[in-house]
Write a protein that holds these residues in place. Structure first.
Motif, short mmCIF file in Angstrom:
data_model
loop_
_atom_site.label_atom_id
_atom_site.label_comp_id
_atom_site.label_asym_id
_atom_site.label_seq_id
_atom_site.Cartn_x
_atom_site.Cartn_y
_atom_site.Cartn_z
N ASN A 126 36.41 -11.92 126.68
CA ASN A 126 35.72 -12.39 127.87
C ASN A 126 36.64 -12.52 129.07
OD1 ASN A 126 37.13 -14.53 126.87
ND2 ASN A 126 35.47 -16.02 126.95
N PRO A 127 37.30 -11.41 129.45
CA PRO A 127 38.11 -11.49 130.66
C PRO A 127 37.21 -11.75 131.87
CG PRO A 127 37.84 -9.21 130.01
CD PRO A 127 37.25 -10.05 128.92
N PHE A 128 37.76 -12.42 132.89
CA PHE A 128 37.00 -12.61 134.12
C PHE A 128 36.90 -11.27 134.85
CE2 PHE A 128 39.32 -16.81 133.78
CZ PHE A 128 38.23 -17.48 133.28
N PRO A 129 35.83 -11.08 135.63
CA PRO A 129 35.73 -9.84 136.41
C PRO A 129 36.67 -9.89 137.61
CG PRO A 129 33.80 -11.21 136.75
CD PRO A 129 34.63 -11.92 135.73
N LYS A 130 37.95 -10.07 137.31
CA LYS A 130 38.98 -10.11 138.34
C LYS A 130 40.05 -9.11 137.93
CE LYS A 130 38.51 -15.18 138.68
NZ LYS A 130 38.05 -15.45 140.03
N SER B 177 30.10 -17.02 128.66
CA SER B 177 31.45 -16.83 128.12
C SER B 177 32.52 -16.97 129.21
CB SER B 177 31.56 -15.46 127.45
OG SER B 177 31.40 -14.43 128.38
N PHE B 178 32.17 -16.66 130.47
CA PHE B 178 33.14 -16.84 131.56
C PHE B 178 33.44 -18.33 131.76
CE2 PHE B 178 31.90 -12.75 134.07
CZ PHE B 178 32.33 -12.00 133.00
N ALA B 181 35.61 -19.54 128.86
CA ALA B 181 37.00 -19.10 129.00
C ALA B 181 37.72 -19.99 130.00
CB ALA B 181 37.04 -17.64 129.47
N VAL B 196 35.17 -19.21 139.22
CA VAL B 196 34.71 -18.21 138.26
C VAL B 196 33.24 -17.86 138.48
CG1 VAL B 196 34.35 -17.68 135.82
CG2 VAL B 196 36.38 -18.93 136.54
N ASP B 200 31.43 -14.58 140.92
CA ASP B 200 30.69 -13.56 140.18
C ASP B 200 29.24 -13.48 140.66
OD1 ASP B 200 30.98 -11.58 138.13
OD2 ASP B 200 29.56 -12.73 136.95
N SER B 296 30.87 -5.10 139.38
CA SER B 296 31.23 -6.12 138.41
C SER B 296 30.73 -5.78 137.01
CB SER B 296 30.68 -7.49 138.84
OG SER B 296 29.28 -7.47 138.73
N ARG B 300 31.01 -4.23 131.54
CA ARG B 300 30.46 -5.37 130.82
C ARG B 300 29.61 -4.93 129.65
NH1 ARG B 300 27.83 -9.58 134.71
NH2 ARG B 300 29.83 -9.97 135.65
#
Lengths: 283, 300
Positions: A126-130, B177-178, B181, B196, B200, B296, B300
């Protein structure tokens, strides 16, 4: 899978599992000291008891695996170790979870500080979209740990090297983490967790969403990481537990059936239910 | 046999209904484009109205509209985002406060826009405005009258539900999940939300803003009493100036002109400009949303 993921040479035979594992000396139970431990822990979701009176140690700089069928409470147990279930309405625990002898469920515990000391890697990468860099730097930035940018850069590199990802990504640190493959994303998540320099690393089925080659790399990495970290891994994959862990705990319906050195659990389990599970008679 | 005929008939009925809608749309748009197109020129877009609005252009109305929606966005976007964050991240779904505020927002969306106009007049102009005058201007009339800022605030209240719904939808679409994390790295709830979750959901914030602007640009009723002017020789330059606005200008051209026949071509052209602007904004909203989704969601 019948081959070893740890690149072992000559191996013990675990007849019950029909798999080979690296020869390792069983760590002495008595002398090893516990980094974390559970003391008569109950965990409830509302009225439902998910973990029932579990007492077990997690020894320093060793890998402890928790195995058991789906729904046995192994993920719940793992998530009590960094209080990740705190935000779930109705979730509560009784008993103690100790980190260096202090109860982390004590009312005065700083949960933020706890999670810096006990890092976590999840089932789905689950990496961040960064960018890759921003992912690894995230923890240090929010904690305000590192003021100096050059130190930040250094620690990002160090974390990525630790996670065996540096050579893959060093030329594209500013690219989106979403561009990486599943296995690389998971190693990035490990690097992200390592960057805040935790003492314990929790891994919730870290390889279950990955292909065999990526899985092998994660397993190699875990064995490498235990030099510096205490690792707790939840897995439904018994071969994986056998390959990487030093201790294995078998959980069934919220009860801890047994917890002992891995070779012992897989060769001469003390409980018939353990034997039934590892030989595939249920689960 | 009878059933089959009924089945067929129903298909034709639905098709016919669609055709009626299409025909209506094309008649309206076609009529406006055909009659308005010829009158549009650089002068029309850039000049003041002249000769009792039978000549000249509509620049002050375009300028006023742009200023109005810009100010409105400055008020409505931050407020709407905060409310959406509360709904999506903080509110306990079973609490009284959540249920009440939720239905307040839903009801706000259903209030007729003229009521917002009256609310703006009573609340912003007469109560807040007069209060400001008494407190800061020694009772002299400065803000206690219809003005740009009150129109923008009234419009902000009107478009608030649009922003809230759009942003909330985007926030809820951010994978759990973001958040996990982020917590696992020792982030607090607010750090997680602002570093975060919100980044997004930026596409939702942008679309919400654009939809609010396109809604606001098309409304006349809310600003009738709170700041829109029939005609002004100068462009507005202060927050308490009155302003001209496209929708209101159309209303004026239609009903208040001394020579209705002479203003007709101007009217068509003004409507076409307004339609064009709102249409353009909607297209931008769609494109922004699609682009950000691609960016984005790539892996995914």
């Amino acid at each position: 899978m019948s081959t070893s993921g740890t690149g072992a040479t000559m191996a013990n035979q675990f007849p019950l599992l029909k798999t080979e594992v690296k020869a390792q000396s069983a760590p002495a139970l008595a002398s090893a000291d516990a980094k974390m431990s559970l003391d008569c822990l109950d965990a409830y979701y509302g009225k439902r008891l998910a973990v029932d009176k579990v007492t077990m140690p997690f020894r320093e700089k060793l890998i402890t695996a928790i195995i058991g069928p789906s729904g046995c409470g192994k993920t719940t147990l793992l998530r009590t170790l960094n209080r990740m279930n705190d935000s779930i309405p109705g979730f509560r625990v009784e008993g103690k979870v100790l980190l260096d002898g202090n109860d982390i469920y004590h009312s005065k515990t700083d949960v933020i500080g706890l999670r810096r000391r006990v890092g976590m890697v999840f089932q789905q990468p689950n990496p961040f979209p960064k960018s890759i860099f921003d992912n690894v730097a995230f923890g240090m930035r929010i904690n305000g740990l590192v003021k100096d940018h050059s130190v930040l850069v250094e620690r990002v590199e160090q974390a990525l090297r630790h996670a065996a990802l540096w050579d893959v990504v060093k030329d594209r640190l500013q690219k989106s983490a979403m561009m990486l493959s599943g296995g690389e994303q998971q190693r990035l998540c490990i690097a992200r967790a390592l960057a805040v320099q935790p003492e314990v690393l929790l891994m919730d089925e870290p390889a279950s969403a990955l292909d065999p080659i990526s899985t092998a790399k994660i397993e190699e990495l875990m064995v490498e990481l235990k030099k510096d970290y205490t690792i707790v891994i939840v897995t439904h994959n018994m071969q994986q537990a056998a390959r990487v862990s030093d201790f294995t705990a078998f959980l069934l319906n919220g009860h801890l059936i047994e917890c002992c050195p891995t070779p012992q659990l897989f060769t001469t389990p003390g409980d018939p239910r353990t034997e039934a599970y590892i030989t595939g008679r249920f689960g | 046999m009878k059933l089959r005929i009924m089945d067929k008939t129903f298909v034709y009925l639905t098709g016919l209904a669609v055709l009626i809608i299409l025909a209506l749309l094309f008649t309206i748009l076609g009529n406006i484009v055909a009659n308005g197109w010829t009158r549009i020129s650089w002068e029309f877009l850039s000049a003041n109205p002249r000769e009792g609005m039978t000549e000249g252009g509509i620049f002050p109305a375009i300028f006023g509209t742009a200023l109005l929606v810009l100010l409105m966005s400055i008020f409505v976007v931050p407020l709407g985002v905060l409310v959406a964050i509360y709904f999506s991240e903080y509110a306990n779904r079973t609490s009284m406060l959540y249920r009440w505020s939720r239905s307040a927002v839903d009801n706000l969306a259903g209030v007729p826009s003229i009521v917002f106009g009256l609310f703006g007049l009573g609340f912003f102009v007469q109560w807040v405005g007069r209060g400001v005058d008494k407190a800061f201007f020694g009772g002299h009339l400065a803000f206690g009258q219809p003005a740009l800022i009150w129109a923008a605030l009234t419009m902000a209240v009107l478009t608030l539900p649009v922003v809230i719904v759009s942003v909330e939808e985007a926030l809820r679409a951010v994978p759990q999940s973001f958040r996990e994390a982020s917590y696992a790295l020792g982030a607090t709830k607010s750090q997680t939300t602002f570093r975060v979750v919100l980044p997004d959901a930026v596409s939702g914030v942008l679309t919400g803003g654009i939809l609010a602007v396109s809604r606001g640009a098309g409304e006349v009723a809310p600003i009738l009493f709170v700041g829109a002017a029939y005609f002004l020789p100068h462009l507005p330059s202060k927050l308490n100036d009155q302003f001209m606005e496209l929708g209101y200008h159309i209303f004026v051209l239609t009903t208040q002109s001394p020579d209705v026949e002479a203003t007709k071509p101007l009217l068509y052209a003004t409507v076409l400009v307004l339609l064009g602007l709102t249409f353009l904004l909607n297209v931008v909203a769609i494109v922004v949303r699609a682009r950000l989704r691609v960016l984005s969601g790539a892996a995914r």
